[in-house]
Write a protein that holds these residues in place. Sequence first.
Motif, PDB file in Angstrom:
ATOM      1  N   GLU A 162      60.441  77.792 -42.097  1.00 34.08           N
ATOM      2  CA  GLU A 162      60.510  79.309 -42.564  1.00 34.08           C
ATOM      3  C   GLU A 162      62.195  79.588 -43.061  1.00 34.08           C
ATOM      4  O   GLU A 162      62.269  79.893 -44.453  1.00 34.08           O
ATOM      5  CB  GLU A 162      59.134  80.192 -42.251  1.00 34.08           C
ATOM      6  N   VAL A 163      62.535  80.208 -41.507  1.00 45.18           N
ATOM      7  CA  VAL A 163      63.875  80.158 -41.828  1.00 45.18           C
ATOM      8  C   VAL A 163      64.653  78.938 -42.568  1.00 45.18           C
ATOM      9  O   VAL A 163      65.787  79.328 -43.647  1.00 45.18           O
ATOM     10  CB  VAL A 163      64.235  80.740 -40.643  1.00 45.18           C
ATOM     11  N   SER A 164      64.198  77.718 -42.261  1.00 40.56           N
ATOM     12  CA  SER A 164      65.149  76.714 -43.071  1.00 40.56           C
ATOM     13  C   SER A 164      65.457  76.716 -44.705  1.00 40.56           C
ATOM     14  O   SER A 164      65.913  76.526 -45.587  1.00 40.56           O
ATOM     15  CB  SER A 164      64.864  75.320 -42.597  1.00 40.56           C
ATOM     16  N   ARG A 165      63.471  77.289 -45.259  1.00 36.55           N
ATOM     17  CA  ARG A 165      63.927  77.212 -46.587  1.00 36.55           C
ATOM     18  C   ARG A 165      64.126  77.947 -46.787  1.00 36.55           C
ATOM     19  O   ARG A 165      65.060  78.378 -47.796  1.00 36.55           O
ATOM     20  CB  ARG A 165      62.079  77.409 -46.499  1.00 36.55           C
ATOM     21  N   PHE A 166      63.915  79.872 -46.080  1.00 39.17           N
ATOM     22  CA  PHE A 166      64.738  80.270 -46.608  1.00 39.17           C
ATOM     23  C   PHE A 166      66.853  80.106 -47.051  1.00 39.17           C
ATOM     24  O   PHE A 166      67.561  80.823 -47.835  1.00 39.17           O
ATOM     25  CB  PHE A 166      65.155  81.903 -45.329  1.00 39.17           C
ATOM     26  N   LEU A 188      64.219  70.296 -32.741  1.00 37.67           N
ATOM     27  CA  LEU A 188      63.242  70.011 -33.067  1.00 37.67           C
ATOM     28  C   LEU A 188      62.524  69.745 -32.355  1.00 37.67           C
ATOM     29  O   LEU A 188      61.070  70.320 -31.972  1.00 37.67           O
ATOM     30  CB  LEU A 188      63.281  69.402 -34.838  1.00 37.67           C
ATOM     31  N   GLU A 189      62.256  68.078 -31.639  1.00 38.66           N
ATOM     32  CA  GLU A 189      60.937  67.958 -30.978  1.00 38.66           C
ATOM     33  C   GLU A 189      60.904  69.043 -29.471  1.00 38.66           C
ATOM     34  O   GLU A 189      59.891  69.292 -29.052  1.00 38.66           O
ATOM     35  CB  GLU A 189      61.427  66.841 -30.447  1.00 38.66           C
ATOM     36  N   ARG A 190      62.533  69.724 -29.186  1.00 35.95           N
ATOM     37  CA  ARG A 190      61.565  71.096 -28.281  1.00 35.95           C
ATOM     38  C   ARG A 190      61.148  71.595 -27.971  1.00 35.95           C
ATOM     39  O   ARG A 190      60.882  72.651 -27.641  1.00 35.95           O
ATOM     40  CB  ARG A 190      63.879  70.820 -27.671  1.00 35.95           C
ATOM     41  N   LEU A 191      60.721  72.425 -29.557  1.00 32.64           N
ATOM     42  CA  LEU A 191      60.074  73.493 -29.771  1.00 32.64           C
ATOM     43  C   LEU A 191      59.008  73.633 -30.158  1.00 32.64           C
ATOM     44  O   LEU A 191      58.356  72.059 -30.411  1.00 32.64           O
ATOM     45  CB  LEU A 191      60.976  74.173 -31.697  1.00 32.64           C
ATOM     46  N   SER A 192      58.120  74.076 -29.426  1.00 35.64           N
ATOM     47  CA  SER A 192      56.976  74.967 -29.519  1.00 35.64           C
ATOM     48  C   SER A 192      56.513  74.536 -31.149  1.00 35.64           C
ATOM     49  O   SER A 192      57.106  74.921 -32.640  1.00 35.64           O
ATOM     50  CB  SER A 192      56.109  75.685 -28.862  1.00 35.64           C
ATOM     51  N   GLU A 193      55.173  74.340 -31.075  1.00 36.00           N
ATOM     52  CA  GLU A 193      54.425  73.892 -33.510  1.00 36.00           C
ATOM     53  C   GLU A 193      54.858  74.992 -33.441  1.00 36.00           C
ATOM     54  O   GLU A 193      55.039  75.367 -34.280  1.00 36.00           O
ATOM     55  CB  GLU A 193      53.100  73.214 -33.618  1.00 36.00           C
ATOM     56  N   GLU A 194      54.430  76.938 -32.729  1.00 36.19           N
ATOM     57  CA  GLU A 194      55.407  77.883 -33.490  1.00 36.19           C
ATOM     58  C   GLU A 194      56.769  77.895 -33.544  1.00 36.19           C
ATOM     59  O   GLU A 194      56.817  78.355 -34.905  1.00 36.19           O
ATOM     60  CB  GLU A 194      54.327  79.298 -32.765  1.00 36.19           C
ATOM     61  N   LYS A 245      58.082  78.396 -37.485  1.00 31.42           N
ATOM     62  CA  LYS A 245      59.138  79.319 -37.750  1.00 31.42           C
ATOM     63  C   LYS A 245      60.642  78.758 -38.668  1.00 31.42           C
ATOM     64  O   LYS A 245      61.460  79.491 -39.102  1.00 31.42           O
ATOM     65  CB  LYS A 245      59.376  80.328 -37.049  1.00 31.42           C
ATOM     66  N   ALA A 246      60.829  77.700 -38.156  1.00 30.25           N
ATOM     67  CA  ALA A 246      61.847  76.993 -38.142  1.00 30.25           C
ATOM     68  C   ALA A 246      62.248  76.821 -39.006  1.00 30.25           C
ATOM     69  O   ALA A 246      63.194  76.576 -40.266  1.00 30.25           O
ATOM     70  CB  ALA A 246      62.428  76.310 -37.431  1.00 30.25           C
TER      71      ALA A 246
END
Length: 156
Positions: A133-137, A120-126, A130-131
């Motif tokens: 939100e998808v994880s919550r879904f 997750l450190e490799r991801l931008s804040e945007e 999104k990650a």
Amino acid sequence: MSDREQLTERVLEQHDRLFRCVLLRQTDDWLSVEFTMQQLKALVLLDTMGSATSGQLARGLGVGLSTMTRIVDRLAESGVLTRGEDPDDRRATRVRTTLAGHDFVARLRQLRHEHMARLLERLSEEQLEKAAEVSRFLADAAEVIDAEDHGAAALK
């Protein structure tokens, strides 16, 4: 193939790709575990449940009571669980993880969290938003399925 089926297939492909990488990073950690797969499953299930009878564990793992007894014996010898009389039913054996057993399961979970945190450190804040939100879904859907499965099991 419908659009929905194509999208589902794309998600499954990416899921496989993700977990192939994550699992490869954890291989050494898992290969150092000195329990059989059934013993490990029993320990993780018991740690999640808090305590259970041998019969509840057997049903949860889909094994017979005699198999569960052997699994519990081995885990008790290893010091990761204790067993004693069930206060609600003296004929039943109640099993609980010891501090060592809980710490063992917690360490495996922590390793997974550390690997995911690095990813997750490799991801931008945007991307991270999104990650999340998808994880919550996915977690919401998993909870619905879990409730349906437990409801169906209670009716049996």
